[in-house]
Scaffold this motif. Sequence first.
Motif, PDB file in Angstrom:
ATOM      1  N   LEU A  42       0.635  -1.240  -0.039  1.00  0.00           N
ATOM      2  CA  LEU A  42      -0.005   0.027   0.068  1.00  0.00           C
ATOM      3  C   LEU A  42       0.899   1.365  -0.007  1.00  0.00           C
ATOM      4  O   LEU A  42       2.098   1.334   0.628  1.00  0.00           O
ATOM      5  N   ASP A  45      -1.391   7.904   1.824  1.00  0.00           N
ATOM      6  CA  ASP A  45      -1.725   9.130   1.509  1.00  0.00           C
ATOM      7  C   ASP A  45      -1.528   9.867   2.910  1.00  0.00           C
ATOM      8  O   ASP A  45      -0.607  10.994   3.006  1.00  0.00           O
ATOM      9  N   ARG A  61      -3.387   3.560  -0.909  1.00  0.00           N
ATOM     10  CA  ARG A  61      -3.952   3.324  -2.214  1.00  0.00           C
ATOM     11  C   ARG A  61      -3.175   1.959  -2.554  1.00  0.00           C
ATOM     12  O   ARG A  61      -2.106   1.727  -2.046  1.00  0.00           O
ATOM     13  N   ARG A  62      -4.077   1.083  -2.813  1.00  0.00           N
ATOM     14  CA  ARG A  62      -3.583  -0.300  -3.408  1.00  0.00           C
ATOM     15  C   ARG A  62      -2.586  -0.384  -4.696  1.00  0.00           C
ATOM     16  O   ARG A  62      -2.559   0.711  -5.254  1.00  0.00           O
ATOM     17  N   ASP A  64      -2.843  -1.357  -7.398  1.00  0.00           N
ATOM     18  CA  ASP A  64      -3.493  -0.986  -8.670  1.00  0.00           C
ATOM     19  C   ASP A  64      -3.850   0.528  -8.648  1.00  0.00           C
ATOM     20  O   ASP A  64      -4.561   0.988  -9.533  1.00  0.00           O
ATOM     21  N   GLY A  65      -3.655   1.313  -7.487  1.00  0.00           N
ATOM     22  CA  GLY A  65      -3.820   2.735  -7.605  1.00  0.00           C
ATOM     23  C   GLY A  65      -5.318   2.971  -7.006  1.00  0.00           C
ATOM     24  O   GLY A  65      -5.585   4.269  -6.569  1.00  0.00           O
ATOM     25  N   THR A  66      -6.344   2.217  -6.785  1.00  0.00           N
ATOM     26  CA  THR A  66      -7.502   2.495  -6.002  1.00  0.00           C
ATOM     27  C   THR A  66      -7.369   2.703  -4.695  1.00  0.00           C
ATOM     28  O   THR A  66      -6.590   2.161  -3.972  1.00  0.00           O
ATOM     29  N   PRO A  67      -8.269   3.669  -4.301  1.00  0.00           N
ATOM     30  CA  PRO A  67      -8.021   4.172  -2.756  1.00  0.00           C
ATOM     31  C   PRO A  67      -8.798   3.158  -1.828  1.00  0.00           C
ATOM     32  O   PRO A  67      -9.551   2.292  -2.286  1.00  0.00           O
ATOM     33  N   GLU A 114     -12.916  -0.647   2.110  1.00  0.00           N
ATOM     34  CA  GLU A 114     -12.904   0.460   0.974  1.00  0.00           C
ATOM     35  C   GLU A 114     -13.193   1.996   1.640  1.00  0.00           C
ATOM     36  O   GLU A 114     -13.560   2.033   2.862  1.00  0.00           O
ATOM     37  N   ARG A 115     -12.621   2.856   0.829  1.00  0.00           N
ATOM     38  CA  ARG A 115     -12.517   4.331   1.378  1.00  0.00           C
ATOM     39  C   ARG A 115     -13.665   4.892   1.021  1.00  0.00           C
ATOM     40  O   ARG A 115     -14.297   5.036   0.034  1.00  0.00           O
TER      41      ARG A 115
END
Length: 303
Positions: A42, A45, A61-62, A64-67, A114-115
Amino acid sequence: MAFEPPERLVRALGETYGDALAGPWLDRLPELAEESAARRGLAVDRVQAPGGRSSLVALVRRPDGTPAALKVAPSFARPDLERAALAHWHGWGAAQLLDEETSGEAGDDALLLERLHPEVSLRSLPEAKALLEAAGTVRRLWVEPPAGHAFETVAERTERQSGPMRASRDPELAPLVSAALAARDELAAASPELLLLHGNFRQSKVLSGERAPWLTVGPEPLVGERAYDLARLVRDRVEDLIAAPSGASAARRRVNKLADSLDVDPVRLHGWTLFRAVESGLRAGVAGRHQDAELLLEFAGWL
């Protein structure tokens, strides 16, 4: 990235579990959080502040860039039970657990979620709208618990909480404490249902999301009746109720309104609201949060 524990987390863990238990874990927290993030690949941020009262939450952020959000809590706060509840809800009314399938491989107690939008909770809405959305959200959580679960019951949790209440020696509070304990004993003697409950449901625990308008976070799961889960919601924005000229009648109307909207026995909701307010008020007083204690006990006296 420095994972310094927010002040509220330090204060709350010490109040709830004692400095002897909380202190060593807080000393290790920056290292634990860094390791948890690294295991999952991870990018961090920032740490959410003021954050929660039982865990550090980092916005991440994972690969793959997903929050997402990484929640790191001490084992004595039972993050395993939160994980079990979130896995059972599977995103229905609550934040989605993102590492459900790989939690054993991670080798720690952290939760990857999940954010949501921590800056936008139901407390940002007008009171009537907030209560309406809260009712619609919490009803989704009330499902049959998983087979072989390890959640405690409402009767077990409230019996444990009753010990310090029975030890209270303040003569001015004695009638209120006695009434709260009597209500608890009568209600716990026979529960009308055993559903999975959030355990600490209130407006600030419902956040704005992308997948759904409102989703719940921060459960302290247990099993029991819906009236217990609603009791904390009844006293939301207690400071506004206390300040209003018609606060006492408004509090009693809120009990009846919530009970009616969710088909809950108003007598049982009244009893659990009384018990939970008195228990919280006494605990706040012991911790030195005297203003909170006064507000809660005044509210309880109205009931």
